[in-house]
Design a protein around this motif. Structure first.
Motif, PDB file in Angstrom:
ATOM      1  N   MET A  93      40.070  47.727   4.702  1.00  0.00           N
ATOM      2  CA  MET A  93      40.366  48.838   5.604  1.00  0.00           C
ATOM      3  C   MET A  93      41.695  48.618   6.320  1.00  0.00           C
ATOM      4  N   GLN A  94      41.996  47.348   6.620  1.00  0.00           N
ATOM      5  CA  GLN A  94      43.231  47.040   7.340  1.00  0.00           C
ATOM      6  C   GLN A  94      44.468  47.170   6.455  1.00  0.00           C
ATOM      7  N   PRO A  97      44.197  51.605   4.483  1.00  0.00           N
ATOM      8  CA  PRO A  97      43.344  52.555   5.214  1.00  0.00           C
ATOM      9  C   PRO A  97      43.204  53.911   4.535  1.00  0.00           C
ATOM     10  N   LYS A 101      38.431  54.404   4.111  1.00  0.00           N
ATOM     11  CA  LYS A 101      38.574  55.208   5.329  1.00  0.00           C
ATOM     12  C   LYS A 101      37.630  54.794   6.455  1.00  0.00           C
ATOM     13  N   LYS A 313      42.746  49.469  13.422  1.00  0.00           N
ATOM     14  CA  LYS A 313      41.904  49.897  12.301  1.00  0.00           C
ATOM     15  C   LYS A 313      40.851  48.828  12.002  1.00  0.00           C
TER      16      LYS A 313
END
Length: 362
Positions: A93-94, A97, A101, A313
């Protein structure tokens, strides 16, 4: 080294209740002041519990520090490895992104592309790296806590105990991150670069061939940025939360609590500390994940590109992961101490000399 530390440990206020009470002359039933009826008071439960319990070693001895290091290996190595699937999704995710999501979407995409087995990517460097980190983190924390305590003296140790926890944990984490960095770099490559490598055996030689030793240690500075604040919060918040729980929440003194009850307090304090740990260290964690993925990049360039919003995030996933992780680590670490019958001092109390100076004694 351990012999000199053991010598310093004898007089410090974090010593075992039994040794401290005997040293202060408080362990003798006959020396207790008379009660209201003129009869000698019964000795405090703390003293009784300490006398009854037979420890396997002295507080601050070489054996004590070695077994604390072993407790760190077990607590950090096992817990981080168990949470590899969540860590994998968080890292993805980092660094991407747009594709991953959210936490649930990240799991769904990973399962579709790699299957269930794909969720375990990076388990080997995670286990090895965080085992070494745990050895240094917990073992050196106990060492530095004793050293700094004796530098401050008994009264200042009590007055400045939060600063002592912060300094001891920061010192320990400095060395722990040097031990962690190579495996962390390999883990991130395996988890976030599809097709790069599936195992540590494949990733490590490939990284060394491409960038040399720099590939394994270029992330150590961002690791310090992430892990030192995290560890300072982890230890200081835990220590003070345990102190507050016994003072305001637990309906009886720690000396009257059973071992399972004490471990429950440890778990709760660990989880509270873990939430704060995740928040203070998350921006640096985002930088580390992106930096270890990209060749020739630097922490400042990654930070500038991500921006304020980008570094946060994956925070929710990390709060769940780190909260659970920290609680389990403290629970396992304290359980190891119980199993090996290591000294487990109660929350510190104000020294009698300081009470007299402040006029708190009659």
């Amino acid at each position: 080294m351990f012999s000199s530390v053991a010598h310093l440990a004898r007089a410090n206020p974090f010593n075992t209740p039994h040794l401290q009470l005997v040293h202060d002359g408080l362990g003798d039933f006959r020396s207790s002041p008379p009660g209201p009826t003129g009869q000698p008071r019964r000795p405090r439960n703390l003293a009784a519990a300490a006398v009854e319990e037979q420890y396997s070693c002295d507080y601050g001895s070489g054996r004590f520090f070695i077994l604390c290091g072993l407790g760190g290996i077990i607590s950090c190595g096992t817990t981080h490895t168990a949470l590899v699937p969540l860590d994998l999704v968080k890292c993805r995710m980092q660094v991407d992104p747009q594709k991953y999501k959210g936490i649930f979407n990240g799991f769904s995409v990973t399962l579709k592309e790699d299957g269930v087995r794909g969720l375990a990517k990076g388990w080997a460097p995670t286990f090895l790296g965080y085992s070494m980190q745990g050895l240094c983190k917990f073992g050196f924390y106990e060492v530095f806590k004793v050293l700094y305590s004796n530098m401050l003296g008994e009264e200042n140790t009590y007055l400045w105990r939060t600063s002592l926890y912060l300094a001891a944990s920061a010192s320990a984490e400095f060395f722990a991150d040097i031990a962690l960095a190579p495996m962390e770099a390999a883990k991130v490559r395996i988890q976030t670069q599809p097709g790069y490598a599936n195992t540590l055996r494949d990733a490590a030689p490939k990284m060394y061939k491409e960038e040399g030793l720099k590939a394994f240690y270029k992330g150590v500075a961002p690791l310090w940025m992430r892990q030192i604040p995290y560890t300072m919060m982890k230890f200081a918040c835990f220590e003070r939360t345990v102190e507050a729980l016994y003072k305001f929440v637990v309906p009886k003194p720690r000396s009257e609590c059973s071992k399972p009850e004490q471990l429950v307090v440890t778990f709760v304090a660990g989880y509270i500390a873990g939430v704060f740990c995740a928040i203070v260290s998350h921006p640096a964690d985002s930088v580390v994940s992106v930096l270890n993925k990209e060749k020739g990049s630097s922490a400042s360039l990654v930070l500038k590109r991500l921006g304020f919003k980008g570094v946060w995030k994956g925070l929710f996933a990390r709060i769940i992961m780190i909260g659970t992780l920290t609680a389990l680590q403290w629970f396992i670490y304290d359980s190891v101490k119980v199993y090996f019958r290591l000294p487990r001092p109660p929350p510190p109390e104000m020294p009698e000399s300081l009470k007299k100076k402040l006029g708190l004694t009659q």
